[in-house]
Design a protein around this motif. Sequence first.
Motif, PDB file in Angstrom:
ATOM      1  N   VAL A 128     -41.068 -27.924   4.254  1.00 25.07           N
ATOM      2  CA  VAL A 128     -39.814 -27.199   4.046  1.00 25.07           C
ATOM      3  C   VAL A 128     -40.096 -25.781   3.520  1.00 25.07           C
ATOM      4  CG1 VAL A 128     -37.765 -27.099   2.553  1.00 25.07           C
ATOM      5  CG2 VAL A 128     -38.315 -29.208   3.775  1.00 25.07           C
ATOM      6  N   SER A 129     -41.009 -25.666   2.556  1.00 30.70           N
ATOM      7  CA  SER A 129     -41.309 -24.341   1.998  1.00 30.70           C
ATOM      8  C   SER A 129     -41.862 -23.412   3.072  1.00 30.70           C
ATOM      9  CB  SER A 129     -42.353 -24.413   0.885  1.00 30.70           C
ATOM     10  OG  SER A 129     -41.929 -25.297  -0.079  1.00 30.70           O
ATOM     11  N   GLU A 130     -42.714 -24.005   3.916  1.00 33.58           N
ATOM     12  CA  GLU A 130     -43.314 -23.182   4.971  1.00 33.58           C
ATOM     13  C   GLU A 130     -42.226 -22.689   5.938  1.00 33.58           C
ATOM     14  OE1 GLU A 130     -45.869 -23.894   8.831  1.00 33.58           O
ATOM     15  OE2 GLU A 130     -46.462 -25.247   7.192  1.00 33.58           O
ATOM     16  N   MET A 131     -41.298 -23.579   6.305  1.00 31.55           N
ATOM     17  CA  MET A 131     -40.219 -23.181   7.221  1.00 31.55           C
ATOM     18  C   MET A 131     -39.323 -22.128   6.572  1.00 31.55           C
ATOM     19  SD  MET A 131     -39.013 -26.561   9.361  1.00 31.55           S
ATOM     20  CE  MET A 131     -38.949 -27.760   8.058  1.00 31.55           C
ATOM     21  N   ALA A 132     -39.020 -22.329   5.277  1.00 34.23           N
ATOM     22  CA  ALA A 132     -38.143 -21.381   4.575  1.00 34.23           C
ATOM     23  C   ALA A 132     -38.812 -20.012   4.473  1.00 34.23           C
ATOM     24  CB  ALA A 132     -37.799 -21.908   3.188  1.00 34.23           C
ATOM     25  N   LEU A 133     -40.111 -20.022   4.232  1.00 30.55           N
ATOM     26  CA  LEU A 133     -40.837 -18.756   4.142  1.00 30.55           C
ATOM     27  C   LEU A 133     -40.809 -18.023   5.484  1.00 30.55           C
ATOM     28  CD1 LEU A 133     -42.456 -17.233   1.993  1.00 30.55           C
ATOM     29  CD2 LEU A 133     -44.530 -18.221   3.014  1.00 30.55           C
ATOM     30  N   ARG A 134     -41.057 -18.777   6.546  1.00 36.20           N
ATOM     31  CA  ARG A 134     -41.011 -18.170   7.893  1.00 36.20           C
ATOM     32  C   ARG A 134     -39.630 -17.557   8.130  1.00 36.20           C
ATOM     33  NH1 ARG A 134     -43.100 -22.628  12.101  1.00 36.20           N
ATOM     34  NH2 ARG A 134     -42.461 -21.043  13.612  1.00 36.20           N
ATOM     35  N   ARG A 135     -38.588 -18.303   7.767  1.00 37.24           N
ATOM     36  CA  ARG A 135     -37.231 -17.809   8.012  1.00 37.24           C
ATOM     37  C   ARG A 135     -36.942 -16.554   7.185  1.00 37.24           C
ATOM     38  NH1 ARG A 135     -34.114 -15.701  10.256  1.00 37.24           N
ATOM     39  NH2 ARG A 135     -31.890 -16.120  10.482  1.00 37.24           N
ATOM     40  N   SER A 136     -37.518 -16.511   5.966  1.00 30.34           N
ATOM     41  CA  SER A 136     -37.274 -15.346   5.109  1.00 30.34           C
ATOM     42  C   SER A 136     -37.908 -14.087   5.707  1.00 30.34           C
ATOM     43  CB  SER A 136     -37.802 -15.590   3.695  1.00 30.34           C
ATOM     44  OG  SER A 136     -39.207 -15.540   3.698  1.00 30.34           O
ATOM     45  N   MET A 137     -38.898 -14.277   6.606  1.00 29.02           N
ATOM     46  CA  MET A 137     -39.485 -13.117   7.292  1.00 29.02           C
ATOM     47  C   MET A 137     -38.717 -12.798   8.562  1.00 29.02           C
ATOM     48  SD  MET A 137     -42.774 -13.213   5.703  1.00 29.02           S
ATOM     49  CE  MET A 137     -44.288 -13.923   6.262  1.00 29.02           C
ATOM     50  N   ARG A 138     -37.522 -13.375   8.653  1.00 33.54           N
ATOM     51  CA  ARG A 138     -36.609 -13.111   9.768  1.00 33.54           C
ATOM     52  C   ARG A 138     -37.045 -13.715  11.097  1.00 33.54           C
ATOM     53  NH1 ARG A 138     -31.767 -10.608   9.046  1.00 33.54           N
ATOM     54  NH2 ARG A 138     -31.573 -10.052   6.892  1.00 33.54           N
ATOM     55  N   GLU A 139     -37.996 -14.644  11.058  1.00 29.27           N
ATOM     56  CA  GLU A 139     -38.300 -15.369  12.299  1.00 29.27           C
ATOM     57  C   GLU A 139     -37.058 -16.172  12.673  1.00 29.27           C
ATOM     58  OE1 GLU A 139     -41.922 -17.652  12.258  1.00 29.27           O
ATOM     59  OE2 GLU A 139     -41.474 -18.569  14.199  1.00 29.27           O
ATOM     60  N   PRO A 140     -36.640 -16.151  13.960  1.00 31.62           N
ATOM     61  CA  PRO A 140     -35.429 -16.892  14.330  1.00 31.62           C
ATOM     62  C   PRO A 140     -35.557 -18.383  14.007  1.00 31.62           C
ATOM     63  CG  PRO A 140     -36.157 -15.497  16.150  1.00 31.62           C
ATOM     64  CD  PRO A 140     -37.227 -15.433  15.105  1.00 31.62           C
ATOM     65  N   LEU A 141     -34.482 -18.951  13.501  1.00 35.01           N
ATOM     66  CA  LEU A 141     -34.473 -20.377  13.155  1.00 35.01           C
ATOM     67  C   LEU A 141     -34.870 -21.242  14.360  1.00 35.01           C
ATOM     68  CD1 LEU A 141     -33.796 -22.423  10.885  1.00 35.01           C
ATOM     69  CD2 LEU A 141     -31.527 -22.599  11.889  1.00 35.01           C
ATOM     70  N   GLN A 142     -34.427 -20.815  15.539  1.00 33.38           N
ATOM     71  CA  GLN A 142     -34.725 -21.604  16.749  1.00 33.38           C
ATOM     72  C   GLN A 142     -36.235 -21.707  16.992  1.00 33.38           C
ATOM     73  OE1 GLN A 142     -32.568 -19.096  16.471  1.00 33.38           O
ATOM     74  NE2 GLN A 142     -30.772 -19.355  17.769  1.00 33.38           N
ATOM     75  N   TYR A 143     -36.973 -20.621  16.710  1.00 37.51           N
ATOM     76  CA  TYR A 143     -38.440 -20.684  16.870  1.00 37.51           C
ATOM     77  C   TYR A 143     -39.028 -21.655  15.847  1.00 37.51           C
ATOM     78  CZ  TYR A 143     -38.783 -16.441  19.852  1.00 37.51           C
ATOM     79  OH  TYR A 143     -38.706 -15.517  20.863  1.00 37.51           O
ATOM     80  N   ILE A 144     -38.470 -21.630  14.640  1.00 35.78           N
ATOM     81  CA  ILE A 144     -39.007 -22.467  13.564  1.00 35.78           C
ATOM     82  C   ILE A 144     -38.734 -23.945  13.867  1.00 35.78           C
ATOM     83  CG2 ILE A 144     -38.824 -22.994  11.093  1.00 35.78           C
ATOM     84  CD1 ILE A 144     -38.043 -19.972  10.739  1.00 35.78           C
ATOM     85  N   LEU A 145     -37.518 -24.230  14.316  1.00 38.62           N
ATOM     86  CA  LEU A 145     -37.180 -25.620  14.642  1.00 38.62           C
ATOM     87  C   LEU A 145     -37.816 -26.040  15.970  1.00 38.62           C
ATOM     88  CD1 LEU A 145     -33.412 -25.727  13.562  1.00 38.62           C
ATOM     89  CD2 LEU A 145     -35.403 -26.411  12.225  1.00 38.62           C
ATOM     90  N   GLY A 146     -38.091 -25.043  16.837  1.00 41.28           N
ATOM     91  CA  GLY A 146     -38.874 -25.321  18.046  1.00 41.28           C
ATOM     92  C   GLY A 146     -38.102 -25.615  19.317  1.00 41.28           C
ATOM     93  N   SER A 147     -36.786 -25.804  19.197  1.00 40.51           N
ATOM     94  CA  SER A 147     -36.048 -26.051  20.442  1.00 40.51           C
ATOM     95  C   SER A 147     -34.562 -25.758  20.254  1.00 40.51           C
ATOM     96  CB  SER A 147     -36.231 -27.497  20.922  1.00 40.51           C
ATOM     97  OG  SER A 147     -35.597 -28.369  20.032  1.00 40.51           O
ATOM     98  N   VAL A 148     -33.869 -25.581  21.368  1.00 41.57           N
ATOM     99  CA  VAL A 148     -32.411 -25.421  21.338  1.00 41.57           C
ATOM    100  C   VAL A 148     -31.813 -26.344  22.396  1.00 41.57           C
ATOM    101  CG1 VAL A 148     -32.363 -23.008  20.573  1.00 41.57           C
ATOM    102  CG2 VAL A 148     -32.462 -23.492  22.999  1.00 41.57           C
ATOM    103  N   ASP A 149     -30.522 -26.625  22.198  1.00 41.62           N
ATOM    104  CA  ASP A 149     -29.814 -27.380  23.206  1.00 41.62           C
ATOM    105  C   ASP A 149     -29.203 -26.377  24.183  1.00 41.62           C
ATOM    106  OD1 ASP A 149     -28.194 -30.111  23.839  1.00 41.62           O
ATOM    107  OD2 ASP A 149     -26.930 -28.352  24.143  1.00 41.62           O
ATOM    108  N   PHE A 150     -29.441 -26.582  25.478  1.00 44.41           N
ATOM    109  CA  PHE A 150     -28.837 -25.714  26.485  1.00 44.41           C
ATOM    110  C   PHE A 150     -28.253 -26.599  27.563  1.00 44.41           C
ATOM    111  CE2 PHE A 150     -28.848 -23.055  30.306  1.00 44.41           C
ATOM    112  CZ  PHE A 150     -28.287 -21.885  29.838  1.00 44.41           C
ATOM    113  N   MET A 151     -26.941 -26.639  27.664  1.00 44.13           N
ATOM    114  CA  MET A 151     -26.257 -27.480  28.649  1.00 44.13           C
ATOM    115  C   MET A 151     -26.741 -28.935  28.566  1.00 44.13           C
ATOM    116  SD  MET A 151     -24.555 -25.036  30.559  1.00 44.13           S
ATOM    117  CE  MET A 151     -23.963 -26.017  31.870  1.00 44.13           C
ATOM    118  N   GLY A 152     -26.973 -29.400  27.365  1.00 48.04           N
ATOM    119  CA  GLY A 152     -27.414 -30.782  27.191  1.00 48.04           C
ATOM    120  C   GLY A 152     -28.905 -31.003  27.419  1.00 48.04           C
TER     121      GLY A 152
END
Length: 287
Positions: free
Chosen positions: A56-80
């Motif tokens: 969690v700390s690593e993800m939060a740190l990445r996000r604080s550097m403005r890396e998009p959340l989608q890159y951090i989580l690794g995927s998005v939903d697109f049309m299912g």
Amino acid sequence: MNAMRKIRDVSEFLGGRGITSAEREAELIIRRGLGMDAVTIYRDDPSLTEVNEEFVSEMALRRSMREPLQYILGSVDFMGLEISVGKGVLIPRPETELLVEQAVKIAHSYQLSAISKELTILDLCTGSGCIALALASEFRNARVLGVDISDDALSYAIKNAEINGILNASFIKGDLFKPLSPNLSFDLIISNPPYIKSGDISSLQPEISEWEPLNALDGGHDGLLLYRKTILAACDFLNDKGMLIFELGAGCAEDVVSLMKSAGYINIETMKDYAGIERIVSARWTR
Ligand code: GLN
């Protein structure tokens, strides 16, 4: 530490770093860190192990550097579909779902599938492959080809076809039509090309300008470079009555429509997105 407390801490941390939707993002990060859904977290308020905490700390740190959340989580939903994303590939946007919905309607209503036995679709600047894959999954009898100039993007597109078990889409590397054999032709050519004016890129939010691939954003000095090239070359690759469909950058509808008109396309139509911006243009080519 327990999950609810961690959500508050991460939310405060991200908020302090200027992330506007800090609370929602903190929740998504904790959910990923624990591998649990929201209901379980809010009901049980589980405690985080040391490994969870580090993740969690690593993800939060990445996000604080403005890396998009989608890159951090690794995927998005697109049309299912689950579309894997990361550095080097554009994150699919909700407007692009609208483009696909419209393309599906057009393909049905013009009954393109009746023109040739097997519907053929070309997706230029395919990026993550989201458009190509959504159409391939909607039209199982179609053959869909995605083209992109970037190796990074192509490896995501190929991986995304695998993740979603889609077999009727393939991907090749190249600059627009250049890698295509001249005897290929399509019922539908679709593209969400890079359309930001070169001079506007640095003023976009850092999640975009500092993290997303420049070659997926930059549409040249007036944002129209890729439209111009595609509109001119697509005529040679469209079947009779085939359709060309684009996603449009804000404010460029009029210019793209006139480019299409002068190139000889007919039935040119635009469509607004939910924000009232002309977002999609479609046109037909007759031989
Ligand atoms: N086709 C991909 C998308 O819509 C990538 C577009 C691009 O790279 N400009 O998300």
